[in-house]
Write a protein that holds these residues in place. Structure first.
Motif, mmCIF file in Angstrom:
data_model
loop_
_atom_site.group_PDB
_atom_site.id
_atom_site.type_symbol
_atom_site.label_atom_id
_atom_site.label_comp_id
_atom_site.label_asym_id
_atom_site.label_seq_id
_atom_site.Cartn_x
_atom_site.Cartn_y
_atom_site.Cartn_z
ATOM 1 N N SER A 46 0.834 -1.197 0.000
ATOM 2 C CA SER A 46 0.000 0.000 0.000
ATOM 3 C C SER A 46 0.866 1.242 0.000
ATOM 4 O O SER A 46 1.836 1.335 0.751
ATOM 5 C CB SER A 46 -0.914 0.011 1.230
ATOM 6 N N LEU A 47 0.499 2.203 -0.847
ATOM 7 C CA LEU A 47 1.306 3.392 -1.062
ATOM 8 C C LEU A 47 0.466 4.640 -0.805
ATOM 9 O O LEU A 47 -0.747 4.617 -0.934
ATOM 10 C CB LEU A 47 1.842 3.407 -2.499
ATOM 11 N N PRO A 48 1.117 5.810 -0.440
ATOM 12 C CA PRO A 48 2.546 5.989 -0.197
ATOM 13 C C PRO A 48 2.903 5.838 1.285
ATOM 14 O O PRO A 48 2.690 4.768 1.844
ATOM 15 C CB PRO A 48 2.798 7.409 -0.702
ATOM 16 N N CYS A 49 3.365 6.934 1.941
ATOM 17 C CA CYS A 49 4.069 6.850 3.225
ATOM 18 C C CYS A 49 3.283 6.149 4.333
ATOM 19 O O CYS A 49 3.685 5.106 4.822
ATOM 20 C CB CYS A 49 4.469 8.245 3.699
ATOM 21 N N MET A 50 2.166 6.734 4.790
ATOM 22 C CA MET A 50 1.469 6.163 5.931
ATOM 23 C C MET A 50 0.753 4.857 5.590
ATOM 24 O O MET A 50 0.738 3.946 6.428
ATOM 25 C CB MET A 50 0.498 7.180 6.549
#
Length: 582
Positions: A46-50
């Motif tokens: 799963s993208l992006p950061c969190m």
């Protein structure tokens, strides 16, 4: 048992020597590869950061149910599970998104945590220009005044966020190396943009550049030319060498305290980054090309002590949570989808045939490690957020988004909790649909030549369906991609999906026109902005082209001549994004 994770953000594997880079010296990553197992086929989920960090905690794909968001009350968080089983967990980080509404429940899952401030546009320091920009409503624009204020404080390397973060992590090792049962996560935001470093790191990549770009590329396609691409690569390379330097300090402590005897070491990232490849900057808007999703991973397991070896088996971010839980002898929750990497490290065991990955609002992607299939959502299909904590990246959901909240019956992994079902707001990925694509990495590693192979596409679509069902994918997600909730798809179904993907874009009254794909995408963007106001524009377009094919240039002429001046910049921005079909 002890474990250390060194986590980076936006680390492109192609910029590291162990993955074949020949122009950036990364001696400590080379040293790391000699001390660990290097994974050649590791993919983000799963993208992006969190979203990637939620996977790190839960060992589950989250992009089918949720975009950017916090740890939910029903989530099984790996650091928290370890903490509850007597393993001390500590987070040292400069990742500023943990401070925001959309990430505020992650750090409190650890036994303790410490932050170093100042990355990106962290709302930290203040100067006169920031106050004036606020007063004059100039905060929205190309200049990040928060970042400028922060840099005034970080005027030497010792004050830079990455340096402070690693110093905190090394301090933990100094004080705790003789203790047992702890997990340390040293997580730096670097080499995420902006590519801010001190001059000492820039010297080896000195170059002439007279353009306007500094060290912060846009989330857009490249319009600035090859000189700017080279400049940004040099800035990124400078930051990579700084990352390599501080990684070396961790390896030094591993040597000094002989932690190789009883300490697992994981070095990873959330996703990669585009630096001009495919004609794009950064991530998020474009299809999830290999530079973004195919990420570096290094693991040392003191039980087997396998070093200086590589593994080609397909693994993912969701595998890290079960790997750490199994390592500490803690039971893995039933809803974890990842698999422990121990059997891969020790026996080259294959733990999955396929890997799923993507953004909540974008393509649904699958790979078998060789073929990569990017299934585009169909036009006009619904998309919802399933959450008990309605926050976006930096703010709560807006009141108008919450006017029609529905209650969703529990998924098995929500532990009896009903979630809110909220129609997803439209963002950049909704404005730019780049179409379904299939690539063979063995024959086309740079993903420049999409394939037409209905047999392979059918195989991968059916594999995608199995993973979606295993993940308890919401019902509307199947319709979003034109897939059945039950059963399989045939080659004839795939052919029909291709036809629908094109035909759904254009109203019946203008389907007699011939369209370039990029022009068709631009038309869709204009229709989203103008809605009922499209009829006169369609008539103008018909007169403009005569018997020709509708091209991108035709659509640009239409924007320039027919769109009110105050609407032109926004429509032009998204229309040009949508025109990209590569």
């Amino acid at each position: 048992m002890k474990a250390i994770m060194v986590m980076y953000d936006s680390l492109n594997r192609n910029m590291l020597e162990p993955y074949g880079c020949v122009w950036i010296s990364t001696p400590n990553f080379k040293r790391l590869a000699e001390c660990c197992v290097t994974f050649d086929c590791n993919y983000a989920g799963s993208l992006p950061c969190m979203p990637a960090r939620r996977e790190l905690h839960t060992g589950r794909y989250n992009f089918e149910h949720r975009s950017w968001g916090p740890i939910e009350p029903f989530d099984d968080s790996m650091p928290e599970i370890l903490k509850n089983h007597g393993v001390y967990t500590h987070l040292a980080t400069d990742h500023d998104h943990y401070w925001e509404d959309g990430g505020a429940t992650y750090h409190s899952r650890y036994s303790s945590f410490e932050f170093s401030r100042g990355q990106e546009g962290d709302h930290w320091k203040v100067n006169r220009e920031l106050i004036r920009a606020t007063n004059e409503h100039r905060l929205v624009g190309q200049t990040n005044y928060y970042d400028q204020a922060n840099r005034e404080y970080m005027d030497c390397e010792e004050k830079m966020s990455q340096a402070v973060t690693f110093s905190a992590g090394l301090d933990f090792l100094e004080k705790s190396h003789e203790e047992d049962n702890w997990f340390l996560q040293i997580e730096t935001f670097d080499p995420h943009e902006p590519f801010y470093t001190q001059e000492a790191w820039k010297k080896q990549f000195a170059h002439e550049y007279n353009g306007l770009m500094k060290d912060w590329p846009p989330y857009y396609f490249v319009t600035e030319g090859e000189e700017s691409v080279n400049h940004m690569r040099m800035e990124y390379a400078s930051l990579i060498t700084m990352c390599d330097h501080y990684l070396g300090k961790v390896l030094d402590k591993m040597d000094e305290y002989n932690l190789w005897e009883d300490t697992m070491l994981i070095v990873n990232t959330d996703h990669g980054y585009l630096l001009g490849e495919h004609g794009w900057w950064s991530k998020s808007v474009m299809p999830v090309y290999d530079e973004i999703c195919h990420t570096p991973l290094f693991v040392y397991d003191p039980r087997s002590k396998v070093t200086n070896e590589r593994r080609s088996e397909l693994v993912q971010t969701i595998d890290l949570a079960p790997t750490l839980l199994e390592y500490f002898g803690v039971e893995i929750p039933e809803h974890v989808e990842g698999k422990t990497l121990r059997c891969v490290i020790e026996n080259h065991e294959k733990i999955r045939e396929y890997a799923l990955f993507g953004y909540h609002e974008g393509h649904c992607n699958i790979t078998d490690g060789n073929y990569v299939y990017m299934k585009a959502p169909l036009h006009g299909t619904a998309n919802y957020e399933y959450t008990m904590m309605p926050t976006h990246m930096a703010q709560r959901f807006w009141v108008d988004e919450l006017q029609d909240v529905q209650l969703q019956e529990p998924f098995s992994f929500t532990k009896g909790c009903r979630t809110m079902k909220i129609q997803a707001k439209e963002g950049m990925n909704h404005m730019a649909n780049f179409g379904t694509k299939l690539f063979c990495l063995a024959d086309d590693p740079n993903q420049e030549h999409p394939l037409e192979n209905i047999e392979k596409e059918t195989e991968l679509l059916n594999a995608m369906l199995k993973l979606m069902r295993k993940n308890e994918c919401p019902k509307e997600r199947y319709a979003r991609f034109g897939l059945p909730e039950e059963g399989t798809v045939t080659e004839e179904d795939v052919e029909r999906l291709h036809e629908r993907e094109v035909s759904d874009y254009i109203p019946e009254r203008i389907k007699d026109l011939r369209w370039e794909r990029g022009a068709m995408n631009m038309y869709l963007v204009m229709r989203k902005f103008l809605q009922a106001g499209m009829n006169p524009l369609e008539e103008k377009l018909r007169k403009m082209i005569g018997s020709e094919t509708v091209t991108v240039n035709h659509m640009l002429q239409l924007i320039e001549s027919e769109i009110p001046a105050e609407q032109q910049p926004m429509i032009y921005y998204f229309a040009m994004l949508a025109s990209r079909t590569i």
